[in-house]
Scaffold this motif. Sequence first.
Motif, PDB file in Angstrom:
ATOM      1  N   GLY A   1       0.798  -1.218   0.000  1.00 28.15           N
ATOM      2  CA  GLY A   1       0.000   0.000   0.000  1.00 28.15           C
ATOM      3  C   GLY A   1       0.833   1.271   0.000  1.00 28.15           C
TER       4      GLY A   1
ATOM      5  N   ARG B   1       1.614   2.346  -3.757  1.00 32.36           N
ATOM      6  CA  ARG B   1       0.384   2.075  -4.499  1.00 32.36           C
ATOM      7  C   ARG B   1       0.550   2.262  -6.004  1.00 32.36           C
ATOM      8  NH1 ARG B   1      -3.849   5.149  -6.274  1.00 32.36           N
ATOM      9  NH2 ARG B   1      -3.075   7.061  -5.296  1.00 32.36           N
TER      10      ARG B   1
ATOM     11  N   SER C   1      -5.005  -1.011  -8.468  1.00 35.24           N
ATOM     12  CA  SER C   1      -6.067  -1.509  -7.605  1.00 35.24           C
ATOM     13  C   SER C   1      -7.229  -2.072  -8.425  1.00 35.24           C
ATOM     14  CB  SER C   1      -6.585  -0.385  -6.700  1.00 35.24           C
ATOM     15  OG  SER C   1      -7.777  -0.775  -6.047  1.00 35.24           O
TER      16      SER C   1
ATOM     17  N   ASP D   1     -10.117   0.316  -8.183  1.00 38.35           N
ATOM     18  CA  ASP D   1     -10.084   1.419  -9.146  1.00 38.35           C
ATOM     19  C   ASP D   1     -10.464   0.927 -10.540  1.00 38.35           C
ATOM     20  OD1 ASP D   1      -9.280   3.143  -7.151  1.00 38.35           O
ATOM     21  OD2 ASP D   1      -7.139   2.982  -7.640  1.00 38.35           O
TER      22      ASP D   1
ATOM     23  N   GLY E   1      -9.560  -7.634  -2.178  1.00 38.74           N
ATOM     24  CA  GLY E   1      -8.416  -7.557  -1.286  1.00 38.74           C
ATOM     25  C   GLY E   1      -8.414  -8.574  -0.175  1.00 38.74           C
TER      26      GLY E   1
ATOM     27  N   VAL F   1      -2.452  -3.398  -2.067  1.00 41.56           N
ATOM     28  CA  VAL F   1      -3.325  -3.012  -3.182  1.00 41.56           C
ATOM     29  C   VAL F   1      -4.020  -4.277  -3.686  1.00 41.56           C
ATOM     30  CG1 VAL F   1      -3.359  -2.173  -5.559  1.00 41.56           C
ATOM     31  CG2 VAL F   1      -1.945  -1.017  -3.833  1.00 41.56           C
TER      32      VAL F   1
ATOM     33  N   ASP G   1      -5.605  -7.199  -5.787  1.00 37.72           N
ATOM     34  CA  ASP G   1      -5.370  -7.677  -7.156  1.00 37.72           C
ATOM     35  C   ASP G   1      -6.591  -8.363  -7.753  1.00 37.72           C
ATOM     36  OD1 ASP G   1      -5.396  -9.985  -5.672  1.00 37.72           O
ATOM     37  OD2 ASP G   1      -3.425 -10.695  -6.320  1.00 37.72           O
TER      38      ASP G   1
END
Length: 398
Positions: A196, A199, A204, A207, A248, A254, A256
């Motif tokens: 993290g 990042r 992410s 995202d 997560g 972050v 995957d």
Amino acid sequence: MIRVPSVTGSDAESDLQHWHTSRLTTLGFDVDTWKLDLDDLADHPDHPGTEAARTEGYGVVGVLGPPGIPALVLQGHVDVVPTGDLDNWVDRDPWSGAIKQNVVHGRGACDMKAGAAANLAIARALVASGVKLERPFALHAVISEEDGGIGAFATMLRGHTGEAAVITEPTSGNVVVANAGALTFALRVHGHATHGSSRLAGHSALDAFLPVHAAIAELERERNAHPDALFDGNVLPYPISIGTVRAGDWASSVPDLLIAEGRLGVQLDEPPAEARAALERAVADACSRDPWLRDHPVEVTWPGGQFASGRIDTGHPLVDEVVDSIRVAEGRDASLVGAPYGSDLRHYTGIGGIPTLHYGPGDVRLAHGPRERVDIDELLRATRTLAVLTARRCGVHL
């Protein structure tokens, strides 16, 4: 019935089916109770999907009257959805069946044990009154409506039929002549994991999901732009809802992978395959416009319940018969409407070829929540209407 915790897929679901068998047998109905061959049904090309783990299931059909095709089928499902957080329920007891201020409370009170109770009340009244039936009457009790309708599916495949059917789901006094469908989907969105604190060295999955979520919202807008007139007043008859999101496995990593599950509303008369294709195109287009997703496209799958849409021809005599029975028994006119949720109706009209509609006690807005309840006076009114309909269709006389 409320005090039997018949969550879909549970042993109590079977318990309530056996309870129906006992009641109908005692009344003198010719009862067919059978154990569903779940493996065989799963192999059927039209299998409606399931979401709950299930090791067994039973069908129950009771018929009263002379030989022949039943003039009327009353159908109800015995399964209910899970209760959720018990702290949200009065007295932390969703299975109490408590009666307060002329209202019955508890999980399944309106969806749809009130309707199932109305069906049984009609069955008891036909026997207790000593009337004769010119044409047979049938009562169907089914499982698994909440997660796809395998009970109704199996009942139709077994060959049970009727000239017409009423599913006594909660309709708030309306006559539901059409159902939208609902298809469960799952999205797998890939990212790139990293610490993290670094990042920007990863990507992410959360995202990555955001442009896909925006594309789904736009698809929902497009699909609801011109709804069928039966949905007049409903601004969102074909909703697309994301029900679960999981991403997560560590707060300082972050993520995957993100998995989102939801339901896609199916338009009236739209083949489910076309609805699936519409969602898949929207997701693929969103991926094509995004630098990350172009190389890591989102995977779309279709697990769980697959509800096609369904409807009855509003010119069928059953529609006017139900409306007139409401007028006689309740002294009011009823509206013909479409419902934005899937139901067993499509199995009865599709596989069974039985003209079918919904009319029953309760407000669907109270279903699936911790304030689920049904008004007793409304239950009695709906039951009287169903009694008038049954008497007329089955030729009841002394």
